[in-house]
Motif scaffolding. Structure first.
Motif, PDB file in Angstrom:
ATOM      1  N   ASP A   1     -10.018   3.124   3.664  1.00 15.68           N
ATOM      2  CA  ASP A   1      -8.444   3.531   3.045  1.00 15.68           C
ATOM      3  C   ASP A   1      -7.487   3.712   4.421  1.00 15.68           C
ATOM      4  N   GLU A   2      -8.017   3.596   5.570  1.00 13.93           N
ATOM      5  CA  GLU A   2      -7.288   3.844   6.574  1.00 13.93           C
ATOM      6  C   GLU A   2      -7.116   2.461   7.421  1.00 13.93           C
TER       7      GLU A   2
ATOM      8  N   ALA B   1      -5.819   0.530  11.016  1.00 12.49           N
ATOM      9  CA  ALA B   1      -5.546   0.814  12.307  1.00 12.49           C
ATOM     10  C   ALA B   1      -5.388  -0.575  12.937  1.00 12.49           C
TER      11      ALA B   1
ATOM     12  N   ARG C   1     -15.346   4.596   9.399  1.00 13.58           N
ATOM     13  CA  ARG C   1     -14.735   3.245   9.154  1.00 13.58           C
ATOM     14  C   ARG C   1     -14.282   3.290   7.929  1.00 13.58           C
ATOM     15  N   LYS C   2     -13.208   4.164   7.468  1.00 17.26           N
ATOM     16  CA  LYS C   2     -12.820   4.424   6.307  1.00 17.26           C
ATOM     17  C   LYS C   2     -11.949   3.168   5.655  1.00 17.26           C
TER      18      LYS C   2
ATOM     19  N   ARG D   1       0.895  -1.214   0.066  1.00 19.08           N
ATOM     20  CA  ARG D   1      -0.062   0.020   0.165  1.00 19.08           C
ATOM     21  C   ARG D   1       0.738   1.339   0.115  1.00 19.08           C
TER      22      ARG D   1
ATOM     23  N   ASN E   1      -8.590  -3.037  11.594  1.00 14.73           N
ATOM     24  CA  ASN E   1      -9.755  -2.472  11.213  1.00 14.73           C
ATOM     25  C   ASN E   1     -11.158  -3.453  11.817  1.00 14.73           C
TER      26      ASN E   1
ATOM     27  N   LEU F   1       2.414   2.582   2.293  1.00 17.72           N
ATOM     28  CA  LEU F   1       1.862   3.172   3.871  1.00 17.72           C
ATOM     29  C   LEU F   1       3.155   2.739   4.784  1.00 17.72           C
TER      30      LEU F   1
ATOM     31  N   ARG G   1     -10.343   2.657  14.448  1.00 15.87           N
ATOM     32  CA  ARG G   1     -10.178   3.905  13.551  1.00 15.87           C
ATOM     33  C   ARG G   1     -11.047   5.049  14.160  1.00 15.87           C
TER      34      ARG G   1
END
Ligand code: ASP
Length: 587
Positions: free
Chosen positions: A427-428, A430, A424-425, A263, A485, A265, A291
């Motif tokens: 693309d995030e 946690a 609750r995105k 990703r 997530n 990230l 998140r």
């Protein structure tokens, strides 16, 4: 040579070249004297053009027989495209065809093979080989391959080696039913397919292979609720001479590496760690989605009032409920009656099973308005608000009922609110570790079962309790889950490595000495020959891929999955076997 280039490859720099492409007909169109075919392969799409006057007449004639999904080989010249397509990497060029070979015709496909298909689930499963032609599935399988490669690279660099373990084995208890395979050579006897390679990886530690991993199929015969598959893939790992800290550090590293490679990230911070107890208390479950906040506010737990003001109320609903849990909704005081009614209906659904939802608005002017004003006076509300850090303008939602059900409902309500509020995105990411799980849990009929599996060790300071049934509930383990997530994507533990302790564990689970010896004699025996301290973890690989792909379902990250009834609708499996086969197998 079938092709000089792939369908995703040609650019303006190739203009003037004679090329040969092979692929499937995505699209065919004719307008006046010009016809176009869009050819597709794994790499992309390329437009091919035919034109009266410029293309040979026999080619134009042959075009009449072309249909969707035919397999063609096209030769021609790369030319600049008149109306360019910015959406397509090859959109600046096209091929002016001067020969076309039909490598194979296709029947009309039962659904459209495009980004979005018009086929229903069953149809797509039946013709999985066609569905797999669609770019979203291709991207998923590509991502899956990249994740497994990244994992292998990381583990290899850390000195792990991949060792295969057998599929035809004896039962390994991981909490599900076994799939069994009859043995022809041993009539009336059965192999079990592994629910995981758990005991084998522990034996490999005894053998001295102190860093093992395997990307491996596991088989569990469970009811296929919530997007599970009867056969699924784990990244299974084990290490010797380690403590929990070593395991968490190595595998947090694996995760960070995968996130970076897949990703882009950088997860710089250490993953948060919370105990199982905290997770249950603040989120109502052991796989919290962090998140977003909205932690549960505990007002009464197992009959004990944490907000003492409630104990003085003559409000039957609250008096009789062993648990009262609340969720603060920031800025929610403005929610309409209708919204609150809908939420009340939501918690009353049989899946959630609550009898109602109390609410309390903290109005912007500082006053309170609740759904039970008669009992919840301004003073009581102020006290509750205080307990749950309610600000003017906020809303407090309260659930009251039996302990486990209320906690579960509060957990579900929190996630539901998170979805409603867009918190609750996809693309995030946690990730967190949940640690210090209980070793044992009690079933409704009073038996004790292993929360993780029977090979997990108690924390050293709790080891003595294994012989004291009255303390079973208190025993904690160095067992950990990695959660992303709101989904558990891996779990493991420090294991028992001594015969005596393993025997005590089996006994705690209600197994007689004979049963333990008969089922796990091989492991108990191995522990007598210098078994090193060890521990490990396994990751649910299909789910990890789905999460990295920003999707919820795992099915489309598996090339040939089963449906919800555990069937392969393409093969029509499972299926009966012939009487001869049955006889041979002694069935
Ligand atoms: N075998 C365990 C599982 O499949 C994982 C582990 O304890 O390593 O969940």
């Amino acid at each position: 040579m079938y092709r000089t280039h792939t369908c995703g490859e040609l650019r303006t720099g190739d203009i003037g070249k004679q090329v040969s492409l092979a692929g499937w007909v995505q699209y065919f169109r004719q307008k006046g004297a010009v016809s176009w075919i869009v050819l597709r392969d794994r790499y992309g799409y390329t437009q091919v053009v035919f034109e009266e006057g410029r293309s040979k007449p026999e080619l134009l004639e042959a075009l009449k027989k072309i249909g969707r999904e035919d397999v063609l080989q096209i030769q021609g010249e790369v030319i600049e495209r008149y109306s360019k397509n910015k959406e397509l990497p090859t959109g600046d060029i096209e091929i002016l065809a001067d020969s076309m070979v039909v490598l194979n015709h296709s029947a009309t496909p039962p659904f459209t093979i495009e980004e979005e298909s018009d086929g229903g689930d069953d149809l797509r499963m039946k013709y999985r080989y066609l569905d797999l032609r669609r770019p979203p599935l291709r991207r998923n399988l590509e991502l899956r391959y990249r994740v497994s490669r990244a994992a292998r690279e990381y583990l290899d660099a850390q000195g792990f080696f991949e060792i295969e373990t057998p599929f035809l084995i004896r039962s390994t208890p991981e909490g599900a039913r076994d799939f069994v395979v009859p043995s022809r050579m041993n009539p009336g006897q059965f192999y079990a397919l592994p629910q995981s390679p758990q005991t084998f990886k522990q034996l490999l530690m005894v053998s001295g292979y102190d860093r093992y991993f395997q990307v491996v199929k596991c088989f569990r015969d469970e009811d296929l609720r919530a997007d599970r598959q009867p056969e699924f893939t784990q990244i299974d790992c084990e290490m010797a001479f380690v403590e929990q800290e070593d395991v968490l550090r190595i595998f947090e590293g694996l995760f960070k590496d995968i996130f970076k490679k897949i990703r882009g990230l950088e997860l710089k911070e250490d993953f948060p760690r919370i105990s199982w107890e905290e997770a249950m208390r603040h989120y109502g479950n052991d796989k919290p989605d962090i998140r977003f906040g909205m932690k549960l506010c505990n007002l009464k737990v197992e009959g004990h009032y944490e907000a003492p003001i409630l104990s003085s109320l003559a409000f039957k609903v609250l008096e009789e409920a062993p648990s009262i849990l609340a969720i603060r909704v920031e800025g929610g005081a403005s929610w309409t009656r209708k919204q609150l009614d809908e939420l009340t209906d939501w918690v009353k659904r049989p899946q959630i099973g609550m009898s109602g939802l109390l609410h309390l608005r903290h109005n912007p002017d500082g006053s309170f308005k609740s759904s039970a004003d008669k009992f919840l006076t301004q003073e009581v509300c102020a006290e509750l608000g205080n307990h749950c850090s309610l600000q003017a303008g906020d809303l407090l939602l309260m659930l009251a009922g039996p302990d486990a059900r209320t906690r579960k409902a509060a957990s579900e309500l929190r996630l539901h609110l998170g979805n409603m509020l867009g918190l609750r995105k996809p693309d995030e990411f946690a990730p967190l570790w949940v640690v210090d799980f209980p070793l044992l849990e009690q079933t409704d009929d009073g038996h004790w079962t292993a929360l993780h599996h029977p090979f997990t060790a108690p924390k050293p300071e709790h080891a003595l309790f294994l012989n004291q049934p009255e303390h079973f509930g208190k025993i904690r383990a160095n067992a950990y889950d990695i959660v992303l997530n709101g989904t558990e994507i891996g779990g493991g533990s420090i294991r028992i490595h001594e015969r005596g302790m393993q025997e005590a564990m089996f006994a705690a689970l209600g197994m007689s000495r004979e049963e333990a010896q008969e089922q796990f004699g091989f492991l108990l025996g191995a522990f007598e020959y210098g078994a090193p301290p060890h521990g490990g973890i396994a990751f649910g690989f299909d789910r990890l891929c789905a999460l990295l792909g920003g999707q919820e379902g795992i099915r489309d990250f598996i090339a040939f999955p089963k449906n919800n009834a555990g069937r392969d609708v393409m093969l029509d499996a499972p299926a009966g076997i012939s009487p001869e086969q049955k006889k041979e197998l002694g069935l």
